[in-house]
Design a protein around this motif. Structure first.
Motif, mmCIF file in Angstrom:
data_model
loop_
_atom_site.group_PDB
_atom_site.id
_atom_site.type_symbol
_atom_site.label_atom_id
_atom_site.label_comp_id
_atom_site.label_asym_id
_atom_site.label_seq_id
_atom_site.Cartn_x
_atom_site.Cartn_y
_atom_site.Cartn_z
ATOM 1 N N VAL A 211 2.257 -27.019 -20.963
ATOM 2 C CA VAL A 211 1.516 -28.167 -20.442
ATOM 3 C C VAL A 211 0.040 -27.827 -20.563
ATOM 4 O O VAL A 211 -0.408 -26.797 -20.054
ATOM 5 C CB VAL A 211 1.884 -28.452 -18.972
ATOM 6 C CG1 VAL A 211 1.059 -29.614 -18.438
ATOM 7 C CG2 VAL A 211 3.368 -28.735 -18.833
ATOM 8 N N ASP A 212 -0.725 -28.666 -21.253
ATOM 9 C CA ASP A 212 -2.122 -28.330 -21.507
ATOM 10 C C ASP A 212 -2.945 -28.271 -20.221
ATOM 11 O O ASP A 212 -3.754 -27.369 -20.030
ATOM 12 C CB ASP A 212 -2.727 -29.352 -22.472
ATOM 13 C CG ASP A 212 -2.186 -29.186 -23.887
ATOM 14 O OD1 ASP A 212 -1.494 -28.173 -24.136
ATOM 15 O OD2 ASP A 212 -2.443 -30.055 -24.728
ATOM 16 N N THR A 213 -2.738 -29.219 -19.337
ATOM 17 C CA THR A 213 -3.515 -29.264 -18.095
ATOM 18 C C THR A 213 -2.562 -29.476 -16.930
ATOM 19 O O THR A 213 -2.312 -30.608 -16.510
ATOM 20 C CB THR A 213 -4.561 -30.402 -18.133
ATOM 21 O OG1 THR A 213 -5.325 -30.305 -19.334
ATOM 22 C CG2 THR A 213 -5.495 -30.302 -16.932
ATOM 23 N N PRO A 214 -1.998 -28.387 -16.391
ATOM 24 C CA PRO A 214 -1.062 -28.534 -15.271
ATOM 25 C C PRO A 214 -1.761 -29.135 -14.059
ATOM 26 O O PRO A 214 -2.893 -28.762 -13.738
ATOM 27 C CB PRO A 214 -0.611 -27.088 -14.979
ATOM 28 C CG PRO A 214 -0.978 -26.312 -16.203
ATOM 29 C CD PRO A 214 -2.186 -26.987 -16.779
ATOM 30 N N PRO A 215 -1.122 -30.076 -13.386
ATOM 31 C CA PRO A 215 -1.737 -30.676 -12.199
ATOM 32 C C PRO A 215 -1.673 -29.725 -11.010
ATOM 33 O O PRO A 215 -0.887 -28.774 -10.992
ATOM 34 C CB PRO A 215 -0.870 -31.916 -11.955
ATOM 35 C CG PRO A 215 0.472 -31.524 -12.488
ATOM 36 C CD PRO A 215 0.206 -30.641 -13.668
ATOM 37 N N VAL A 216 -2.498 -29.998 -10.024
ATOM 38 C CA VAL A 216 -2.442 -29.240 -8.778
ATOM 39 C C VAL A 216 -1.358 -29.871 -7.907
ATOM 40 O O VAL A 216 -1.491 -31.013 -7.473
ATOM 41 C CB VAL A 216 -3.809 -29.264 -8.059
ATOM 42 C CG1 VAL A 216 -3.724 -28.509 -6.742
ATOM 43 C CG2 VAL A 216 -4.877 -28.648 -8.953
ATOM 44 N N GLU A 217 -0.276 -29.148 -7.704
ATOM 45 C CA GLU A 217 0.865 -29.680 -6.967
ATOM 46 C C GLU A 217 1.345 -28.675 -5.942
ATOM 47 O O GLU A 217 1.117 -27.464 -6.077
ATOM 48 C CB GLU A 217 2.040 -29.978 -7.927
ATOM 49 C CG GLU A 217 1.778 -31.057 -8.942
ATOM 50 C CD GLU A 217 2.967 -31.227 -9.876
ATOM 51 O OE1 GLU A 217 3.471 -32.356 -10.002
ATOM 52 O OE2 GLU A 217 3.395 -30.227 -10.471
ATOM 53 N N GLY A 218 2.027 -29.176 -4.931
ATOM 54 C CA GLY A 218 2.671 -28.310 -3.964
ATOM 55 C C GLY A 218 3.952 -27.736 -4.534
ATOM 56 O O GLY A 218 4.469 -28.220 -5.540
ATOM 57 N N PRO A 219 4.508 -26.699 -3.903
ATOM 58 C CA PRO A 219 5.718 -26.050 -4.427
ATOM 59 C C PRO A 219 6.921 -26.972 -4.512
ATOM 60 O O PRO A 219 7.734 -26.848 -5.423
ATOM 61 C CB PRO A 219 5.954 -24.898 -3.441
ATOM 62 C CG PRO A 219 5.172 -25.265 -2.205
ATOM 63 C CD PRO A 219 4.014 -26.059 -2.682
ATOM 64 N N ARG B 215 8.997 -27.710 -7.964
ATOM 65 C CA ARG B 215 10.433 -27.459 -8.099
ATOM 66 C C ARG B 215 11.169 -28.704 -8.564
ATOM 67 O O ARG B 215 12.071 -28.632 -9.405
ATOM 68 C CB ARG B 215 11.013 -26.966 -6.765
ATOM 69 C CG ARG B 215 10.660 -25.526 -6.442
ATOM 70 C CD ARG B 215 11.562 -24.992 -5.341
ATOM 71 N NE ARG B 215 11.396 -25.730 -4.094
ATOM 72 C CZ ARG B 215 10.537 -25.415 -3.149
ATOM 73 N NH1 ARG B 215 9.729 -24.365 -3.310
ATOM 74 N NH2 ARG B 215 10.451 -26.118 -2.028
ATOM 75 N N ARG B 216 10.795 -29.858 -8.033
ATOM 76 C CA ARG B 216 11.459 -31.096 -8.457
ATOM 77 C C ARG B 216 11.190 -31.366 -9.928
ATOM 78 O O ARG B 216 12.092 -31.771 -10.663
ATOM 79 C CB ARG B 216 10.959 -32.265 -7.607
ATOM 80 C CG ARG B 216 11.381 -32.213 -6.152
ATOM 81 C CD ARG B 216 10.887 -33.418 -5.395
ATOM 82 N NE ARG B 216 11.442 -34.648 -5.947
ATOM 83 C CZ ARG B 216 11.039 -35.862 -5.592
ATOM 84 N NH1 ARG B 216 10.073 -36.005 -4.695
ATOM 85 N NH2 ARG B 216 11.589 -36.932 -6.111
ATOM 86 N N ARG B 217 9.974 -31.121 -10.380
ATOM 87 C CA ARG B 217 9.649 -31.346 -11.790
ATOM 88 C C ARG B 217 10.426 -30.381 -12.685
ATOM 89 O O ARG B 217 10.947 -30.770 -13.734
ATOM 90 C CB ARG B 217 8.140 -31.189 -11.992
ATOM 91 C CG ARG B 217 7.710 -31.233 -13.449
ATOM 92 C CD ARG B 217 6.251 -31.599 -13.581
ATOM 93 N NE ARG B 217 5.370 -30.711 -12.870
ATOM 94 C CZ ARG B 217 4.876 -29.583 -13.395
ATOM 95 N NH1 ARG B 217 5.224 -29.219 -14.608
ATOM 96 N NH2 ARG B 217 4.045 -28.838 -12.707
ATOM 97 N N LEU B 218 10.536 -29.129 -12.269
ATOM 98 C CA LEU B 218 11.236 -28.145 -13.085
ATOM 99 C C LEU B 218 12.731 -28.452 -13.148
ATOM 100 O O LEU B 218 13.375 -28.207 -14.175
ATOM 101 C CB LEU B 218 11.001 -26.737 -12.535
ATOM 102 C CG LEU B 218 9.542 -26.266 -12.538
ATOM 103 C CD1 LEU B 218 9.451 -24.806 -12.125
ATOM 104 C CD2 LEU B 218 8.916 -26.472 -13.912
ATOM 105 N N ASP C 55 7.966 -22.566 -15.164
ATOM 106 C CA ASP C 55 6.962 -22.537 -14.110
ATOM 107 C C ASP C 55 6.074 -23.763 -14.267
ATOM 108 O O ASP C 55 6.332 -24.629 -15.107
ATOM 109 C CB ASP C 55 6.135 -21.241 -14.148
ATOM 110 C CG ASP C 55 5.499 -20.990 -15.516
ATOM 111 O OD1 ASP C 55 5.083 -21.971 -16.152
ATOM 112 O OD2 ASP C 55 5.409 -19.831 -15.935
ATOM 113 N N GLY C 56 5.029 -23.844 -13.471
ATOM 114 C CA GLY C 56 4.177 -25.021 -13.488
ATOM 115 C C GLY C 56 3.464 -25.250 -14.801
ATOM 116 O O GLY C 56 3.072 -26.377 -15.120
#
Length: 398
Positions: free
Chosen positions: A199-207, A211-214, A234-235
């Motif tokens: 991912v070129d620019t990973p967003p700032v997200e909570g854990p 986890r839901r995205r992964l 990973d993120g």
């Protein structure tokens, strides 16, 4: 409401038959359940029979008072400790939850039959009282059993996933030698496919969001290849081993992007055997880096797509001097961005201008400035190769 003396008397007549009733449950009542016959005899005769015996005695104790075998002890109606322990054991052994719950349901029915069989004419009201008590306590037991079973399975599956991740990481990092027994656990014995996701620019997200995205990404990978993909995610992306001779679908990046909500790029390298996986993982990661440095759009990338760039990015004794060619513009991010975009768009000035939101003349001026500061002729094949190599080497140096 207190039970009538008639109901207590009826229940007391079942007490001498507790052991026989428990054995009958374990050996006859439950045998009709699919899969039960395959359980080991010791599990049926010891643990399941003991659980049935405990359940019957627990019911009789609730009706008639404390168990005479345990003086001074009165069990609370909500005490399900033994049921929970047995549920955890069954979960660890892999007994299906539906089979476990059906044994409890059949146990209730067998106990009702036993009460009915010892009931005498005129004790219908007493029998109804006992059935009320039996049915009232059953949901609490089933709830405790199901909750414990699911908790135990969740813990076991989390442990298995952690072990698998450790094995996959060791394999990708070259810590598992060829032919090692651990490869059997990963079902790796022939051709495989190694992927690097980015991912070129990973967003700032909570854990939790990560986890839901992964999980969604893992689901897409499993569905795309028809097998569980061995993924370290990973993120920022991750690395994946597909344990089969597979061809990545051309729309895989689009499907991953749709599932994750992010623009994802994928690098793919096929291997003939597990001994090549470590090297393939490094190659896939490098392909991903090169596509970013060269400004290629997210998509599915293979080594042949960046063959020249891959060769030019290999460090040797000339690398520091080539990387230093761009030192004069190192503090000019707008020039470097223009250069990367220009190369990514096949040195088309209008396409570069559109991508950057600039006038084509501005692009020309920036390219001329780069040539002036570095001394590299960007219009020549040699100059193009030099700046590509310089960009790649500078990026690899950090």
């Amino acid at each position: 409401m207190p039970l009538s003396p008639e109901a207590r008397s009826l229940a007391a007549r079942c007490a001498p038959h507790v052991n026989e009733l428990a054995r009958r449950m374990a050996r006859e009542s439950f045998e009709e359940l699919p899969g039960y016959a395959q359980l080991p005899d010791d599990v049926k005769d010891l643990e399941i029979a003991a659980t049935a015996r405990h359940g019957v005695r627990r019911f009789l104790k609730h009706v008639n008072g404390p168990d005479p075998d345990v003086p001074g002890r009165s069990e609370r109606s909500g005490d399900h400790r033994l049921f929970r322990e047995r549920a955890a054991q069954r979960a660890e052994e892999g007994m299906p939850l539906h089979l476990l719950l059906r044994t409890h349901a059949l146990g209730v029915y067998a106990l009702w039959q036993a009460l009915r069989d010892v009931a005498r004419p005129g004790e219908e009201a007493a029998l109804v009282e006992l059935v009320d008590v039996l049915l009232e306590s059953h949901p609490g037991i089933v709830g405790a059993v199901a909750e414990t079973y699911l908790d135990e399975r969740s813990a076991l599956e989390a442990e298995q996933r952690a072990q698998q991740r450790s094995l996959v990481r060791a394999l990708l990092d070259g810590m598992v030698p060829p032919g090692h027994v651990l490869l059997d656990q990963l079902r790796l014995e022939g051709p495989a496919l190694v992927l690097a996701l980015g991912v070129d620019t990973p967003p700032v997200e909570g854990p939790v969001a990560v986890r839901r995205r992964l999980r969604r990404v893992q689901t897409v990978l499993d569905q795309a290849f028809g097998v569980e993909a061995l993924a370290l995610l990973d993120g920022d992306g991750g690395r994946v081993v597909v344990p089969r001779d597979a061809v990545p679908p051309e729309d895989l990046p689009r499907r991953l992007s749709r599932a994750s909500g992010l623009r994802m790029r994928v690098a793919a390298v096929r291997v003939d055997g597990p001994e090549q996986i470590t090297g393939a993982a490094r190659t896939a990661t490098e392909i991903l880096r090169i596509t970013r440095v060269c400004g290629l759009p997210p998509g599915l990338h293979r080594l042949d797509d960046v063959l020249l760039e891959f060769h030019l990015s290999r460090p040797d004794e000339s690398s520091p001097r080539i990387a230093a060619l761009l030192d004069p513009v190192a503090e000019r991010p707008e020039l470097l961005r223009t250069l990367r975009t220009h190369l990514a768009h096949r040195q088309d000035r209008r396409a570069t201008a559109d991508a950057l939101g600039l006038h084509p003349n501005t692009v020309d001026n920036r390219l001329a400035k780069i040539a002036e500061l570095t001394g590299i002729d960007l219009s020549s094949p040699r100059g193009t190769a030099l700046v590509i190599a310089a960009l790649l080497l500078r990026d690899s140096e950090g």
